[in-house]
Design a protein around this motif. Structure first.
Motif, PDB file in Angstrom:
ATOM      1  N   ILE A 110       0.833  -1.200   0.000  1.00 18.78           N
ATOM      2  CA  ILE A 110       0.000   0.000   0.000  1.00 18.78           C
ATOM      3  C   ILE A 110       0.871   1.255   0.000  1.00 18.78           C
ATOM      4  O   ILE A 110       0.607   2.216  -0.730  1.00 18.78           O
ATOM      5  CB  ILE A 110      -0.949  -0.001   1.220  1.00 18.78           C
ATOM      6  CG1 ILE A 110      -1.965  -1.142   1.118  1.00 18.78           C
ATOM      7  CG2 ILE A 110      -1.686   1.339   1.343  1.00 18.78           C
ATOM      8  CD1 ILE A 110      -2.791  -1.345   2.371  1.00 18.78           C
ATOM      9  N   LYS A 160       0.950   4.115  -3.033  1.00 16.84           N
ATOM     10  CA  LYS A 160       0.494   5.476  -2.764  1.00 16.84           C
ATOM     11  C   LYS A 160       1.652   6.444  -2.513  1.00 16.84           C
ATOM     12  O   LYS A 160       1.427   7.577  -2.063  1.00 16.84           O
ATOM     13  CB  LYS A 160      -0.469   5.473  -1.571  1.00 16.84           C
ATOM     14  CG  LYS A 160      -1.769   4.762  -1.895  1.00 16.84           C
ATOM     15  CD  LYS A 160      -2.811   4.986  -0.828  1.00 16.84           C
ATOM     16  CE  LYS A 160      -4.190   4.580  -1.325  1.00 16.84           C
ATOM     17  NZ  LYS A 160      -4.706   5.476  -2.361  1.00 16.84           N
ATOM     18  N   ILE A 208      -5.337   6.095   4.849  1.00 18.97           N
ATOM     19  CA  ILE A 208      -5.312   4.813   4.121  1.00 18.97           C
ATOM     20  C   ILE A 208      -6.110   3.749   4.877  1.00 18.97           C
ATOM     21  O   ILE A 208      -5.879   2.555   4.713  1.00 18.97           O
ATOM     22  CB  ILE A 208      -3.871   4.318   3.868  1.00 18.97           C
ATOM     23  CG1 ILE A 208      -3.100   4.146   5.192  1.00 18.97           C
ATOM     24  CG2 ILE A 208      -3.140   5.250   2.911  1.00 18.97           C
ATOM     25  CD1 ILE A 208      -1.797   3.381   5.039  1.00 18.97           C
ATOM     26  N   GLU A 245      -7.956   1.181   2.550  1.00 22.68           N
ATOM     27  CA  GLU A 245      -7.052   0.231   1.882  1.00 22.68           C
ATOM     28  C   GLU A 245      -6.522  -0.805   2.875  1.00 22.68           C
ATOM     29  O   GLU A 245      -6.424  -2.000   2.557  1.00 22.68           O
ATOM     30  CB  GLU A 245      -5.877   0.978   1.241  1.00 22.68           C
ATOM     31  CG  GLU A 245      -6.263   1.839   0.051  1.00 22.68           C
ATOM     32  CD  GLU A 245      -6.786   3.212   0.430  1.00 22.68           C
ATOM     33  OE1 GLU A 245      -6.991   4.037  -0.481  1.00 22.68           O
ATOM     34  OE2 GLU A 245      -6.990   3.478   1.648  1.00 22.68           O
ATOM     35  N   TYR A 246      -6.198  -0.359   4.077  1.00 21.62           N
ATOM     36  CA  TYR A 246      -5.676  -1.271   5.095  1.00 21.62           C
ATOM     37  C   TYR A 246      -6.757  -2.267   5.532  1.00 21.62           C
ATOM     38  O   TYR A 246      -6.513  -3.479   5.598  1.00 21.62           O
ATOM     39  CB  TYR A 246      -5.187  -0.459   6.287  1.00 21.62           C
ATOM     40  CG  TYR A 246      -4.626  -1.275   7.428  1.00 21.62           C
ATOM     41  CD1 TYR A 246      -3.283  -1.607   7.477  1.00 21.62           C
ATOM     42  CD2 TYR A 246      -5.447  -1.713   8.474  1.00 21.62           C
ATOM     43  CE1 TYR A 246      -2.765  -2.345   8.531  1.00 21.62           C
ATOM     44  CE2 TYR A 246      -4.951  -2.451   9.521  1.00 21.62           C
ATOM     45  CZ  TYR A 246      -3.601  -2.767   9.556  1.00 21.62           C
ATOM     46  OH  TYR A 246      -3.096  -3.508  10.603  1.00 21.62           O
TER      47      TYR A 246
END
Length: 390
Positions: A19, A23, A150, A153-154
């Motif tokens: 991730i 990003k 984030i 996403e996590y």
């Protein structure tokens, strides 16, 4: 013996770093506390008591567990991440620890720079739960650094379970089956709600549960309309229904069950009719548990059935949700949901009603793992029980 799995931890740290790379971030700051335990536990297999904390995962280098001085020796003994730094903002307010080494985020920033880690962009996990002062202290300690959310996403990583994760949930559900029998045996007119909870919790603890994902539910009579009523010193009365549920954890992962049973052992016809409506809704929802199905599709047959029988005004919760480190966690498969089921997800069918003028409230719930062509019940016992009418 620790509650983490080293191979799982390394895979998850790798996922975080992917991730970061995608990003263009230099590190992740993952907040957790005793209530919001899951995101921290996912990397550490651990959560401190009394104090808040976070995990700092650099794009390169050793992850660091950030917390308070009471947690430090506990973490070094039991957590998957044992490099620990202590901060005032995570501590019990006003408590003093004269022999502890306590730093601030500015000092952590300097330490990282000395090790060759320069942070320009930090991904933050837990933005809906992180205390305002923690956020301010991080921003002040890393001046000029961009903080990027984030969390989505996590947490998406947590939605897809490994075989090891499914195994932990399955072990918990086995405890739930044992707890169900003990709790049912304790239900009788005149017994206290807390006696029922104690019966279930004892068998779970004896079987290896280290904690519970929610306070054990025992709600009799009018207390059942409270949605998640914890056991009290109310005596159960003849003629009442009682809603029960328990959620033991093994290695951080939860299992659960929910049911609604008569205190005196015999349903009235009205009680039986409503519970059978719930069971048919359970069956309709279970039939939608297939890869590729989303919340809008999963929820629709049950809602249509509830509408047919005049129960729509008693809906509080959707009929399906994911389970893992929390008993109910994202994704939730409600009437506006577009998230699709995929193999390996653990999903609970959780059918309920609340606020009924005579019967107050109730729930039936059990757990499934999504397979390549459908789903598999983690409790064949409760699955068979709920698939039949009373």
């Amino acid at each position: 013996m620790a509650y983490y799995n080293r191979n799982e931890t390394e895979k998850r740290l790798g996922g975080v770093r992917r991730i970061l790379a995608e990003k263009n971030l230099d590190a992740a700051f993952i907040y957790f506390d005793e209530l919001n335990v899951a995101n921290g536990w996912y990397l550490t297999g651990w959560c401190g008591q009394f104090e808040k904390g976070a995990v700092l995962v650099p794009g390169h280098g050793e992850p660091i567990l950030l917390g308070g001085p009471e947690s430090e020796p506990f973490a070094q003994m039991d957590a998957a991440i044992t490099k620990v730094r202590c901060f005032p903002v995570f501590m019990v307010p006003d408590e003093e620890y004269p022999n502890a080494t306590i730093i601030d985020f500015r000092q952590l920033n300097e330490e990282l720079k000395a090790e060759g880690t320069v942070l320009n962009r930090i991904g933050i996990v837990g933005t809906t739960t992180i205390p305002h002062q923690v956020y301010l202290d991080v921003a002040a300690g890393f001046p000029g650094v961009e903080l990027v959310d984030i969390t989505e996403e996590y947490e998406l990583m947590r939605a897809y379970k490994s075989d090891w994760e499914v195994e932990q949930a399955a072990r918990c559900v086995e405890l739930c089956d044992l707890a169900y029998d003990k709790m049912a045996d304790a239900i009788r007119p005149g017994a206290f709600e807390y006696e029922v909870a104690a019966a279930g919790e004892a068998v779970c603890r004896t079987g290896g549960a280290h904690s519970f994902a929610y306070a054990t539910i025992v709600g009799s009579g009018p207390r059942a309309k409270a949605v998640v009523p914890t056991a009290t010193n109310k005596r159960m009365e003849d003629g009442e229904l009682v809603m029960i549920g328990i959620a033991p954890r093994i290695n951080g992962y939860a299992g659960t069950f929910g049911d609604t049973v008569p205190v005196n052992g015999a349903y009235t016809q009205q009680q039986k009719d409503l519970l059978n409506y719930m069971r048919e809704t359970f069956r309709l929802t279970y039939g939608m548990l297939k890869p590729g199905m989303c919340g809008r599709q999963i929820d629709e047959p049950g809602r249509r059935y509830y509408e047919k029988h005049g129960l729509m005004e008693y809906i509080v919760c959707p009929f399906a949700h994911s389970m893992g480190l929390m008993e109910a966690e994202a994704p939730f498969f409600g009437p506006n949901g577009d998230f699709e089921l995929a193999p390996g997800m653990i999903v609970n069918v959780d059918v309920s009603f609340f606020g009924h003028p005579q019967l107050h409230g109730g729930r039936i719930e059990t757990c499934f793992v999504i397979t390549e062509d459908g789903s598999r019940p983690l409790s064949p016992k409760l699955f068979d029980y709920f698939m039949k009418d009373l």
